[in-house]
Structures are given as C-alpha cells and as structure tokens.
Design a protein around this motif. Structure first.
Motif, PDB file in Angstrom:
ATOM      1  N   ALA A  46     -25.980   1.507 -27.374  1.00 17.31           N
ATOM      2  CA  ALA A  46     -25.535   1.248 -28.641  1.00 17.31           C
ATOM      3  C   ALA A  46     -24.466   2.210 -29.054  1.00 17.31           C
ATOM      4  N   ALA A  47     -23.861   1.508 -29.968  1.00 20.89           N
ATOM      5  CA  ALA A  47     -22.574   2.277 -30.794  1.00 20.89           C
ATOM      6  C   ALA A  47     -22.894   2.802 -32.109  1.00 20.89           C
ATOM      7  N   VAL A  48     -22.543   3.683 -32.587  1.00 14.84           N
ATOM      8  CA  VAL A  48     -22.718   4.336 -34.096  1.00 14.84           C
ATOM      9  C   VAL A  48     -21.577   3.789 -34.845  1.00 14.84           C
ATOM     10  N   THR A  49     -21.970   3.488 -35.941  1.00 16.90           N
ATOM     11  CA  THR A  49     -21.056   2.495 -36.699  1.00 16.90           C
ATOM     12  C   THR A  49     -20.538   3.635 -37.817  1.00 16.90           C
ATOM     13  N   THR A  50     -19.429   3.343 -38.510  1.00 18.47           N
ATOM     14  CA  THR A  50     -18.864   4.110 -39.613  1.00 18.47           C
ATOM     15  C   THR A  50     -19.619   3.951 -40.847  1.00 18.47           C
ATOM     16  N   ASP A  51     -20.398   3.198 -40.721  1.00 13.40           N
ATOM     17  CA  ASP A  51     -21.410   2.866 -42.131  1.00 13.40           C
ATOM     18  C   ASP A  51     -22.794   3.502 -41.663  1.00 13.40           C
ATOM     19  N   GLY A  52     -23.036   4.195 -40.717  1.00 12.48           N
ATOM     20  CA  GLY A  52     -24.258   4.812 -40.376  1.00 12.48           C
ATOM     21  C   GLY A  52     -25.265   4.256 -39.949  1.00 12.48           C
ATOM     22  N   GLY A  53     -24.881   3.086 -39.071  1.00  8.01           N
ATOM     23  CA  GLY A  53     -26.044   2.488 -38.276  1.00  8.01           C
ATOM     24  C   GLY A  53     -25.618   2.381 -36.871  1.00  8.01           C
ATOM     25  N   GLU A  54     -26.425   1.391 -36.094  1.00 10.14           N
ATOM     26  CA  GLU A  54     -26.086   1.402 -34.789  1.00 10.14           C
ATOM     27  C   GLU A  54     -25.962  -0.268 -34.361  1.00 10.14           C
ATOM     28  N   ILE A  55     -24.983  -0.610 -33.321  1.00  7.93           N
ATOM     29  CA  ILE A  55     -24.948  -1.847 -32.779  1.00  7.93           C
ATOM     30  C   ILE A  55     -24.600  -1.932 -31.501  1.00  7.93           C
ATOM     31  N   LEU A  64     -12.808  -2.689 -31.721  1.00  7.05           N
ATOM     32  CA  LEU A  64     -11.506  -2.040 -31.148  1.00  7.05           C
ATOM     33  C   LEU A  64     -10.540  -2.929 -30.525  1.00  7.05           C
ATOM     34  N   ALA A  65     -10.910  -4.068 -30.100  1.00  2.00           N
ATOM     35  CA  ALA A  65      -9.795  -5.006 -29.745  1.00  2.00           C
ATOM     36  C   ALA A  65      -9.251  -5.829 -31.102  1.00  2.00           C
ATOM     37  N   CYS A  66     -10.055  -5.982 -32.237  1.00  2.00           N
ATOM     38  CA  CYS A  66      -9.544  -6.455 -33.402  1.00  2.00           C
ATOM     39  C   CYS A  66      -8.753  -5.292 -34.324  1.00  2.00           C
ATOM     40  N   GLY A  67      -8.811  -3.925 -33.773  1.00  2.09           N
ATOM     41  CA  GLY A  67      -8.183  -3.194 -34.566  1.00  2.09           C
ATOM     42  C   GLY A  67      -9.172  -2.446 -35.757  1.00  2.09           C
ATOM     43  N   LEU A  68     -10.265  -2.834 -35.513  1.00  2.00           N
ATOM     44  CA  LEU A  68     -11.390  -2.487 -36.844  1.00  2.00           C
ATOM     45  C   LEU A  68     -12.303  -1.134 -36.152  1.00  2.00           C
ATOM     46  N   GLU A  69     -12.630  -0.509 -37.375  1.00  2.00           N
ATOM     47  CA  GLU A  69     -13.815   0.348 -37.071  1.00  2.00           C
ATOM     48  C   GLU A  69     -15.162  -0.583 -37.082  1.00  2.00           C
ATOM     49  N   PRO A  70     -15.985  -0.375 -35.906  1.00  2.00           N
ATOM     50  CA  PRO A  70     -17.083  -1.071 -35.969  1.00  2.00           C
ATOM     51  C   PRO A  70     -18.184  -0.656 -37.183  1.00  2.00           C
ATOM     52  N   ARG A  71     -19.089  -1.902 -37.527  1.00  2.00           N
ATOM     53  CA  ARG A  71     -19.561  -1.795 -38.675  1.00  2.00           C
ATOM     54  C   ARG A  71     -21.030  -2.623 -38.462  1.00  2.00           C
ATOM     55  N   VAL A  72     -22.022  -2.322 -39.110  1.00  2.00           N
ATOM     56  CA  VAL A  72     -23.241  -2.852 -38.802  1.00  2.00           C
ATOM     57  C   VAL A  72     -23.276  -4.428 -38.919  1.00  2.00           C
ATOM     58  N   ASP A  73     -22.421  -4.950 -39.826  1.00  2.00           N
ATOM     59  CA  ASP A  73     -22.391  -6.449 -39.922  1.00  2.00           C
ATOM     60  C   ASP A  73     -21.933  -7.113 -38.773  1.00  2.00           C
ATOM     61  N   MET A  74     -21.561  -6.438 -37.771  1.00  2.00           N
ATOM     62  CA  MET A  74     -20.840  -7.170 -36.639  1.00  2.00           C
ATOM     63  C   MET A  74     -22.089  -7.533 -35.587  1.00  2.00           C
ATOM     64  N   ASN A  75     -23.133  -6.685 -35.756  1.00  3.92           N
ATOM     65  CA  ASN A  75     -24.350  -6.997 -34.889  1.00  3.92           C
ATOM     66  C   ASN A  75     -25.555  -6.833 -35.555  1.00  3.92           C
ATOM     67  N   PRO A  76     -25.809  -7.647 -36.635  1.00  2.00           N
ATOM     68  CA  PRO A  76     -27.129  -7.321 -37.586  1.00  2.00           C
ATOM     69  C   PRO A  76     -28.312  -7.152 -37.109  1.00  2.00           C
ATOM     70  N   VAL A  77     -28.665  -7.881 -35.714  1.00  2.00           N
ATOM     71  CA  VAL A  77     -29.889  -7.614 -35.101  1.00  2.00           C
ATOM     72  C   VAL A  77     -29.912  -7.035 -33.640  1.00  2.00           C
ATOM     73  N   LEU A  78     -30.326  -5.945 -33.420  1.00  2.00           N
ATOM     74  CA  LEU A  78     -29.894  -5.170 -32.167  1.00  2.00           C
ATOM     75  C   LEU A  78     -31.505  -4.873 -31.785  1.00  2.00           C
ATOM     76  N   LEU A  79     -31.903  -5.521 -30.442  1.00  2.00           N
ATOM     77  CA  LEU A  79     -33.297  -5.034 -29.813  1.00  2.00           C
ATOM     78  C   LEU A  79     -32.838  -4.063 -28.551  1.00  2.00           C
ATOM     79  N   LYS A  80     -33.700  -2.877 -28.561  1.00  2.00           N
ATOM     80  CA  LYS A  80     -33.362  -1.946 -27.606  1.00  2.00           C
ATOM     81  C   LYS A  80     -34.638  -1.722 -26.791  1.00  2.00           C
TER      82      LYS A  80
END
Length: 483
Positions: A46-55, A64-80
C-alpha cells in the motif's frame, strides 16, 4: 466534460496497472489532466496518501505518471489479505473491518456508493479518468454485486477496453472466451481490445488480431511488445517480486508469506552495483550476503513462525556471527525483538511469542494503526528522508535508546551497540539517494550514485513512448465517453 474509459483484463496479471500508468503519462504529455481510478484492489503493498489514507501501490505509481499526489479517491476499496481466507477491508483510505472472503462477497455491493462517490469527485476536476479493473470480467460467477469490473462499468456507464496477455499463451481463447461467457449487456460494453507482453515480431500475430476482431466485433487497438524496463517500476503484486542481479553487493530478502510494502526493495534493485536476492521458502539465506533485510508483514506473528519453519532463524544467527548486517523494516523490525505480544488478538488468537532476540526491544500490538507520510532525519548524517509509516504495534526497549532516525521530533528505530543490527518503522527510506548510498557504503562496498526519482520518471516516459508506438492511442481516446 470529463471522459472516462475502463481497462479490464482477460485474466489476472495481464499488465493492466503498467498500461494505465503508461497511457496516463502519454495523455498527460498531450496536455490533458488525467487521473487513475481503481474501484477495488487487493494488495498488501500500500501507499500512504496526502489525505491521510492508504491505497494500492499501483495507483500511487499511476498518480505519479499523471503528475498528481496520490489520494484515497483513486482506490476507494483496498483489500489487504491477512490469511488465506480473510482480508482487512479499507474504504476510502481507512480500515472498516476484517472479513472472510465469503462474508465480503455478501457485503461488497454495499460499497458501491462510496466507490461512485470517489469516482465522481475525480470526474469533477480532471479531463480523463483511466479506470483499472481487477482480475477478469470473465469470472462471471462473481458478477452479482460486483464493484471491480463490469458491475462498476455498468453503474458508472463507462466503456471498456479488454487486455489479453499473449506471454502466457492461448490469448485468442482468452479474448474470444471472455466474449462468449459474458452476458450480452456486459459484452457490448467492451469497445476495443489490445494484446500485451508480445515477444518477437508483432506482425506474426496480425492474423490473430483479425480473428479476435471478427469473433467479437471489438476494435483492435494494438499489439504491445514486452516492455523490458517494467522491472524498474514499483511492483504491486507479490508475484512480481523478483531477484535482480546487479553487482557484488548482495542484499538477501526472505520472502515472507504475508510480505507487505515491499516497495522498500525497488530503489535497492535499481542501484548499480547492488544485487537483491529474494529467498523463497525452502531455500536457506545465503552465506555471502552483505545485508539481510527482513521486510514488512501484514501478519507479523504468523510470518515469524514461517520464518522459523524455513530455518531462516538459524541462517540469520550464522550471518550475524560472520559479521553480516541486518535491517528489519516494520514487521521485520518487530520480529527482530525479544517478544511480540498481541493481547487483543488483532492478528489472530491472543498470544505472546518470542521474537528472534537480536534487538533488545518488545512490541505490543494495538488496534490503532499508525498511518502517515513522514519526513525523517538520519541522525548519523543529517540526511532528510521522505517516507511513510503504516503499522500497528508500539515498540520499546533498551535498543530504542540508540534510535537512528528522528521523525517529527521523535526518536525512531533501534540498533545494537555496534550498529550491526538495526530496525525501524519507516518505509521508503531507501528512496533517499544520499541515505541509500551512505547506508550501502557502510556495508563495506561503496556503490555508484543513482538518482532513483529521475530513473522512475525516465522509465514512465519510455513506457509512454512505447505505448504511443504500439497502440492506437487516438482511437483509444475516441472510445472514452463523457461521464
């Protein structure tokens, strides 16, 4: 209007994540504002996002490819996954439950509203959303309540491009078979297809492309040759972790059953002069390693038992007696201590187990997860490090008095008196070029300087060019629809 299109696979591990990253970079270079989106992911990396979650780590790479900081909305459901039948469920960045697969199957449809909410937020601020499916839509037994593939595509009303993997063989059957088993409404949602991981002369498969197109009525978008530098990009799937022979400085990494956040290995593998050897179960830790790195784990106590079952505890002791260095990160750090206590049964039945005993520390598992992007200072050199913390458990003990990092003003990590054995909770520390070079030099074999971040950017640019050459990206974009 924002446009969106979904990339699904005719099977697992067909290369969807890498394709989304490369296509995102290609369209970003055209001046579009692009964002990645994966409704549901399963990964312990997992990666920790700028808005305090994980994706998932793949969505962080795509950001990164998009030039954006990762945010939780990019992967709203993560199963670990925590066991063979159960997983921790992360919704919009935060843990909500631990469920068995059967129970999750009954509950997943209830997660569609937050998934659509996250998708909607991204769609209000970007020109193009590239959506990645999970597994394959051909698993029609999982269609009811689906939020990962066609269930999401239907709910969001987005078109689909299907990817086949020719490297594993039978790609015509993959594609035509998927067409055959899908219900009509899902089948017609697929507008185009591409073939990935081709080795050799792509013209040899032109007839195959025609056969697929004739049997499916999907638009052929290209044959993508094997991208040889894919290993330079962070892997998400544990099955993609591979040894990398690069030089005489050898780092041995035991492959834990529930290995987590193994992106710590990527900067090491990319460094000239360094060989990273992943040790599978049943094989001893090598006697000629300069460093044994025990990585993170999603189930520390279970992985500690697995470590001992391989005889790696004996190999580790012999390595230490020969003067070899040891580093434990997160779960590996906890394993190196004298004791791990789980009084509340967070990882299973309540228990207290003996650790490997090489650091004078003790860990108590607690429910609250530490989840943060962190700036650290390496106390010996003053190097600043950008990393992240993602763990449960509090660690204390005499060797913590020899902390070797400082995070937000607090001491972090532990070390033996001679510094031969170290541990810490900070992931991502080897991404810091200066720290990595100094750390490796302390192992007795200096290595050449390497700009890891620049290497990542260069590989993403090369991937974008690769896809621009071998895929019809104009037609791909024309298939995207307004949302």
């Amino acid at each position: 209007m924002t446009k969106a299109i979904m990339i699904q696979g005719a099977g697992s591990n067909v290369g969807k994540s890498i394709l989304v990253a490369g296509i995102a970079r290609a369209f970003r270079k055209r001046g579009l504002s692009v964002a990645p989106f994966k409704p549901q992911n399963m990964s312990n990396n997992a990666a920790v996002t700028t808005d305090g979650g994980e994706i998932g780590r793949a969505q962080a790479l795509q950001a990164l490819a998009c030039g954006l900081e990762p945010r939780v909305d990019m992967n709203p459901v993560l199963l670990k996954p925590e066991t063979d039948i159960g997983a921790q469920v992360i919704v919009q960045g935060q843990r909500v439950a631990t469920m068995k697969a059967r129970d999750y199957g009954k509950q997943k449809s209830k997660l569609l509203p937050p998934v659509l909410e996250s998708f909607g937020r991204l769609a209000t601020v970007h020109d193009l959303i590239l959506i990645e499916g999970a597994g394959s839509p051909a698993e029609v037994n999982l269609r009811a309540g689906d939020i990962a593939n066609m269930g999401f595509a239907e709910a969001a009303d987005v078109p689909v491009v299907l990817i086949g993997d020719i490297d594993r063989g039978g790609v015509i059957a993959q594609m035509v078979g998927t067409h055959a088993v899908l219900p009509e409404n899902d089948r017609t949602r697929i507008k185009g297809f591409a073939i990935n991981k081709f080795r050799g002369d792509t013209t040899l498969f032109h007839d195959g492309m025609t056969m697929i197109a004739e049997r499916t009525d999907w638009a052929p978008l290209g044959i993508v040759p094997w991208f040889a530098d894919a290993w330079k990009l962070p892997a998400e799937d544990v099955m993609d972790i591979a040894s990398r022979k690069g030089g005489t400085l050898k780092i041995a990494v035991p492959r834990l059953n529930r290995i987590a956040n193994f992106d710590d290995l990527d900067p090491l593998s990319a460094t000239p002069g360094v060989s990273v050897e992943i040790i599978p179960e049943g094989r001893p830790l090598p006697g000629d390693a300069n460093l044994i790195l025990i990585p993170g784990s999603k189930s520390t106590i279970a992985d500690l038992a697995h470590f001992r079952a391989q005889g790696w505890d004996v190999d580790l002791l012999a390595h230490i007696r020969r003067g070899g260095h040891v580093l434990g990160v997160c779960g590996g750090y906890q394993m190196l201590g004298r004791e791990i206590a789980d009084p509340e049964g967070i990882e299973g039945a309540p228990s207290t187990v003996a650790g490997l005993g090489h650091l004078d520390i003790r860990t108590i598992m607690k429910p609250q997860k530490r989840l943060a992007r962190s700036k650290a200072i390496h106390l010996a050199t003053g190097e600043t490090l950008d990393g992240y913390e993602i763990h449960i458990g509090e660690t204390t003990g005499a060797d913590c008095e020899r902390a070797w990092l400082k995070i937000d003003g607090r001491a972090e990590g532990a070390a033996t008196r001679n510094g031969q054995i170290k541990g810490c909770y900070l992931h991502g520390l080897f991404s810091g070029d200066g720290f990595r070079q100094g750390f490796l030099a302390d192992l007795g074999q200096p290595v050449a300087a390497h700009d890891y971040a620049a290497g990542l950017e260069g590989t993403l640019d090369a991937l974008a060019q690769h896809l621009k050459t071998h895929m019809d990206l104009d037609q791909f974009l024309a298939l995207a629809e307004d949302v």
